[in-house]
Design an enzyme around this catalytic site. Sequence first.
Site, mmCIF file in Angstrom:
data_model
loop_
_atom_site.group_PDB
_atom_site.id
_atom_site.type_symbol
_atom_site.label_atom_id
_atom_site.label_comp_id
_atom_site.label_asym_id
_atom_site.label_seq_id
_atom_site.Cartn_x
_atom_site.Cartn_y
_atom_site.Cartn_z
ATOM 1 N N THR A 120 0.982 -1.048 -0.093
ATOM 2 C CA THR A 120 0.101 0.086 -0.049
ATOM 3 C C THR A 120 0.931 1.237 -0.028
ATOM 4 O OG1 THR A 120 -1.891 -1.320 1.214
ATOM 5 C CG2 THR A 120 -1.776 1.234 1.568
ATOM 6 N N GLY B 89 -0.304 -3.690 5.263
ATOM 7 C CA GLY B 89 -1.421 -4.505 5.525
ATOM 8 C C GLY B 89 -1.834 -4.375 6.946
HETATM 9 N N1 GLY Z 1 -5.256 -3.601 1.299
HETATM 10 C C1 GLY Z 1 -4.663 -3.078 2.484
HETATM 11 C C2 GLY Z 1 -5.817 -2.579 3.393
HETATM 12 O O1 GLY Z 1 -6.482 -1.975 3.045
HETATM 13 O O2 GLY Z 1 -5.433 -2.471 4.749
#
Ligand code: GLY
Length: 573
Positions: A384, A477
Amino acid sequence: MQKTIKPLTKLKITSTLIISVIIFASCVSSQLGKNDSGEFKNGMVVTAHPEASKVGIEILKKGGNAVDAAVAVQFALAVVYPNAGNIGGGGFMVYRSAKGEVNALDFREKASAAASRDMYLDAAGNPIVDKSLYGHLAAGVPGSVAGMVEAHQKYGKLSWKQVLQPAIDLAEKGFEITKRQASELNGLHRRLMDVNINGTALVNLESTWQEKSLLVQTELANTLKLIQQKGKAGFYEGAVADSIVAEMQRGNGLITKQDLKNYRAVWRKPIVGNYRDYKIITMPPTSSGGIALIQLLQSVEPYPLKRWGHNADSTVQVVVEAERRVYADRATHLGDPDFYKVPQNTLLNINYNKKRMTDFNWASATPSNQILAGVTKGKESEETTHFSIVDHDGNAVSITTTLNGSYGSLVVVKGGGFLLNNEMDDFSVKPGAPNMYGLVGGEANAIAPNKRMLSSMTPTIVEKDGKLFMVVGTPGGSTIITSVFQTIINVIDFDMNMQSAVAAKKFHHQWLPDEVYIEKDAIDSLSTEKLKAKGYKLVYRGPIGRVDAILKTKLGTLQAGADPRGDDTAIGY
Ligand code: GLY
């Protein structure tokens, strides 16, 4: 005057700062807006990529505010940081104006109207490996473009055309990729070709990518031009929408024209909590991050962390026991608030969180199977990206945005030149199933048509005495919440400056599996032995988090923390 602050390793910080002071004092001390400690007065942008940070600072210098810069950075990251920057994904923004108005924007992806609870299960009701992770069926309806339009309409000062132009230029003329990006793209060559059989700009068909290779993305530039000309309709309707739907039809995905047309970003009331003398303003559900962050802070507040010391065994024990309980709550109680009544008031009640810590035993680790809660999903993707911006007036933006996995679903929309997310994997793919301890949960985050999937993203702004104090966030994450939490306590409890707090080694526990993940050298050998003796299972792993943050000092200057774990770059002026 503009200065790029390169990420520093912890050990190099002190000497590099001293050298910087000498250089600044001798060369540029007459420059406006900067004092001699490498801090800046006018504005600061910290992102995962040097080109995106440059875009942000240029927008600020042209008179744009923090939201203008944030919109420009979001689009620039979609070009220069395609592993997580995006227009085919989603994210969250926490905003604080110079006057103290706060707001939160949810531009998280949504499930298609055609999505269903068991869409990733086989006939026997078991999850089909990787079905929610790769390919067209893994994609949720993207939210980033709608989010940026909404943020700009409400708070932007420069024109939409102006904030889109830097990203268009970077896509059209190309930019030099970093060494890290060259290696990543070379490593992904085969998988990108498997999914995109006609090739994509991200694949180098002539030779291998090298540091400073020029990456030109003509199709992406054309998509960005349509967004520049038509705003939201440039993405969710017309040619781009057609190419997304055609892509879905090629790969049996679900997103329809109606899904795209119906997508709306949502303004939500930020979560606001207190920690010691500080006010924490953070992201509400659909993220779990804000609630979990406040729960963690409330859980550790009664303990003398400062006296114990950073990453000392007692500090680690209290933090791990708090994380164990908070992550158990997260798995059970958090989901899209438009579909599920999140017990927010209970979870944010300080007495509730204190009570959760009463069964914690100094003599030994609490086994996670004694902490009642529901099932948690397995591994969450850590790719992210986060950026933090403060402008000349003191407006602050904290945005975390994602495609979920690195390069998302790996599907590049043909003709559109952008990657689609694989965010559907953030739903509970099989809710209601008993976990290994016979506990049942995950309903809050079950798949449903038009629902948003739960996230851990935790864009956060901290106030002290009614004034801006910190802007912070990270990818990672499930480790996002831990990293934001530990960065905040590194500053508040352990008196670190912003860069040291970001660079400091971190550790993480998430209830299940019952293991403490630690970065190498995060905990000294004596504390490690004491923790092991109490039954904590310590597991060494690679980097935890990639925090990009800004601290406003007592002198009113802006201090950056750009994470040395990546190519992250802070630029101030
Ligand atoms: N895809 C990572 C999150 O939204 O936490």
